[in-house]
Write a protein that holds these residues in place. Structure first.
Motif, PDB file in Angstrom:
ATOM      1  N   TYR A  60      25.229  77.617 107.114  1.00  0.00           N
ATOM      2  CA  TYR A  60      24.882  78.979 106.724  1.00  0.00           C
ATOM      3  C   TYR A  60      24.888  79.859 107.966  1.00  0.00           C
ATOM      4  N   CYS A  61      25.256  81.115 107.796  1.00  0.00           N
ATOM      5  CA  CYS A  61      25.279  82.046 108.919  1.00  0.00           C
ATOM      6  C   CYS A  61      24.501  83.309 108.590  1.00  0.00           C
ATOM      7  N   ARG A  62      24.080  83.994 109.661  1.00  0.00           N
ATOM      8  CA  ARG A  62      23.324  85.242 109.558  1.00  0.00           C
ATOM      9  C   ARG A  62      22.111  85.110 108.626  1.00  0.00           C
ATOM     10  N   VAL A  63      21.452  83.983 108.727  1.00  0.00           N
ATOM     11  CA  VAL A  63      20.298  83.710 107.862  1.00  0.00           C
ATOM     12  C   VAL A  63      19.103  84.540 108.328  1.00  0.00           C
ATOM     13  N   LYS A  64      18.458  85.181 107.388  1.00  0.00           N
ATOM     14  CA  LYS A  64      17.253  85.972 107.621  1.00  0.00           C
ATOM     15  C   LYS A  64      16.060  85.226 107.009  1.00  0.00           C
ATOM     16  N   PRO A  65      14.855  85.498 107.496  1.00  0.00           N
ATOM     17  CA  PRO A  65      13.689  84.818 106.916  1.00  0.00           C
ATOM     18  C   PRO A  65      13.597  84.976 105.402  1.00  0.00           C
ATOM     19  N   GLN A  66      13.978  86.122 104.879  1.00  0.00           N
ATOM     20  CA  GLN A  66      13.906  86.344 103.434  1.00  0.00           C
ATOM     21  C   GLN A  66      14.940  85.521 102.656  1.00  0.00           C
ATOM     22  N   ASP A  67      15.937  84.929 103.343  1.00  0.00           N
ATOM     23  CA  ASP A  67      16.927  84.070 102.691  1.00  0.00           C
ATOM     24  C   ASP A  67      16.430  82.640 102.507  1.00  0.00           C
ATOM     25  N   VAL A  68      15.417  82.266 103.250  1.00  0.00           N
ATOM     26  CA  VAL A  68      14.977  80.868 103.287  1.00  0.00           C
ATOM     27  C   VAL A  68      14.515  80.378 101.921  1.00  0.00           C
ATOM     28  N   GLU A  69      13.729  81.156 101.215  1.00  0.00           N
ATOM     29  CA  GLU A  69      13.240  80.720  99.903  1.00  0.00           C
ATOM     30  C   GLU A  69      14.403  80.445  98.946  1.00  0.00           C
ATOM     31  N   THR A  70      15.450  81.266  99.024  1.00  0.00           N
ATOM     32  CA  THR A  70      16.639  81.060  98.188  1.00  0.00           C
ATOM     33  C   THR A  70      17.342  79.761  98.560  1.00  0.00           C
ATOM     34  N   ILE A  71      17.486  79.496  99.864  1.00  0.00           N
ATOM     35  CA  ILE A  71      18.122  78.251 100.319  1.00  0.00           C
ATOM     36  C   ILE A  71      17.293  77.048  99.880  1.00  0.00           C
ATOM     37  N   VAL A  72      15.983  77.132 100.051  1.00  0.00           N
ATOM     38  CA  VAL A  72      15.104  76.015  99.665  1.00  0.00           C
ATOM     39  C   VAL A  72      15.236  75.738  98.172  1.00  0.00           C
ATOM     40  N   HIS A  73      15.129  76.775  97.367  1.00  0.00           N
ATOM     41  CA  HIS A  73      15.178  76.568  95.915  1.00  0.00           C
ATOM     42  C   HIS A  73      16.579  76.157  95.457  1.00  0.00           C
ATOM     43  N   SER A  74      17.582  76.944  95.788  1.00  0.00           N
ATOM     44  CA  SER A  74      18.928  76.701  95.270  1.00  0.00           C
ATOM     45  C   SER A  74      19.573  75.450  95.878  1.00  0.00           C
ATOM     46  N   HIS A  75      19.556  75.342  97.195  1.00  0.00           N
ATOM     47  CA  HIS A  75      20.261  74.234  97.845  1.00  0.00           C
ATOM     48  C   HIS A  75      19.412  72.967  97.950  1.00  0.00           C
ATOM     49  N   LEU A  85      25.754  83.074 101.800  1.00  0.00           N
ATOM     50  CA  LEU A  85      25.360  82.771 103.176  1.00  0.00           C
ATOM     51  C   LEU A  85      26.236  81.709 103.843  1.00  0.00           C
ATOM     52  N   LEU A  86      27.215  81.175 103.111  1.00  0.00           N
ATOM     53  CA  LEU A  86      28.062  80.119 103.674  1.00  0.00           C
ATOM     54  C   LEU A  86      28.874  80.644 104.853  1.00  0.00           C
ATOM     55  N   HIS A  87      28.958  79.830 105.885  1.00  0.00           N
ATOM     56  CA  HIS A  87      29.690  80.196 107.098  1.00  0.00           C
ATOM     57  C   HIS A  87      31.192  80.119 106.804  1.00  0.00           C
ATOM     58  N   PRO A  88      31.942  81.216 107.014  1.00  0.00           N
ATOM     59  CA  PRO A  88      33.367  81.235 106.654  1.00  0.00           C
ATOM     60  C   PRO A  88      34.240  80.295 107.480  1.00  0.00           C
ATOM     61  N   ARG A  89      33.797  79.909 108.663  1.00  0.00           N
ATOM     62  CA  ARG A  89      34.590  78.973 109.472  1.00  0.00           C
ATOM     63  C   ARG A  89      34.625  77.576 108.841  1.00  0.00           C
ATOM     64  N   PHE A  90      33.516  77.189 108.244  1.00  0.00           N
ATOM     65  CA  PHE A  90      33.407  75.858 107.658  1.00  0.00           C
ATOM     66  C   PHE A  90      33.639  75.860 106.155  1.00  0.00           C
ATOM     67  N   HIS A  91      33.483  77.007 105.545  1.00  0.00           N
ATOM     68  CA  HIS A  91      33.654  77.160 104.101  1.00  0.00           C
ATOM     69  C   HIS A  91      34.554  78.377 103.874  1.00  0.00           C
ATOM     70  N   PRO A  92      35.861  78.235 104.192  1.00  0.00           N
ATOM     71  CA  PRO A  92      36.756  79.405 104.224  1.00  0.00           C
ATOM     72  C   PRO A  92      36.997  80.117 102.908  1.00  0.00           C
ATOM     73  N   SER A  93      36.621  79.532 101.800  1.00  0.00           N
ATOM     74  CA  SER A  93      36.830  80.229 100.521  1.00  0.00           C
ATOM     75  C   SER A  93      35.790  81.322 100.307  1.00  0.00           C
ATOM     76  N   TYR A  94      34.827  81.425 101.231  1.00  0.00           N
ATOM     77  CA  TYR A  94      33.787  82.442 101.147  1.00  0.00           C
ATOM     78  C   TYR A  94      33.921  83.386 102.303  1.00  0.00           C
ATOM     79  N   SER A  95      33.649  84.645 102.087  1.00  0.00           N
ATOM     80  CA  SER A  95      33.748  85.631 103.162  1.00  0.00           C
ATOM     81  C   SER A  95      32.411  85.803 103.867  1.00  0.00           C
ATOM     82  N   THR A  96      32.455  86.369 105.049  1.00  0.00           N
ATOM     83  CA  THR A  96      31.262  86.646 105.828  1.00  0.00           C
ATOM     84  C   THR A  96      30.403  87.684 105.114  1.00  0.00           C
ATOM     85  N   PRO A  97      29.091  87.462 105.094  1.00  0.00           N
ATOM     86  CA  PRO A  97      28.200  88.438 104.429  1.00  0.00           C
ATOM     87  C   PRO A  97      28.217  89.780 105.130  1.00  0.00           C
TER      88      PRO A  97
END
Length: 97
Positions: A60-75, A85-97
């Motif tokens: 994940y990239c550019r993670v903010k504290p307010q993103d953590v609860e979403t990562i904990v619950h969803s992932h 929030l997926l890093h485009p270098r490692f997950h190229p089908s997703y764009s940078t936030p």
């Protein structure tokens, strides 16, 4: 929840972008089965704060504290990575936030 490790970069660039707060949010929000690790540089300074989850190899990239609860619950609880929030270098089908 399976046993996972969450690496939160605590090196200079990520720290300057708020990674200490991201680490604190993970420590506050995560289940005991999840290992939260304050890591050194993960080599992705331009898109920090960087969070890497093993064994899933999800970055994940550019993670903010307010993103953590979403990562904990969803992932971490539901095994559904957070696409925006997926890093485009490692997950190229997703764009940078």
């Amino acid at each position: 929840m399976s046993s996972k490790q969450v690496f939160v970069c605590q090196y200079q660039s990520c720290l300057a972008q708020g990674s200490a707060e991201v680490l604190a949010a993970f420590l506050e929000s995560s289940d005991a089965e999840v290992s939260i690790v304050a890591s050194g540089c993960q080599g992705q300074c331009n898109l920090g704060p960087t969070v890497r989850i093993l064994p899933d190899e999800i970055w994940y990239c550019r993670v903010k504290p307010q993103d953590v609860e979403t990562i904990v619950h969803s992932h971490l609880q539901e095994d559904h990575p957070v696409d925006r929030l997926l890093h485009p270098r490692f997950h190229p089908s997703y764009s940078t936030p």
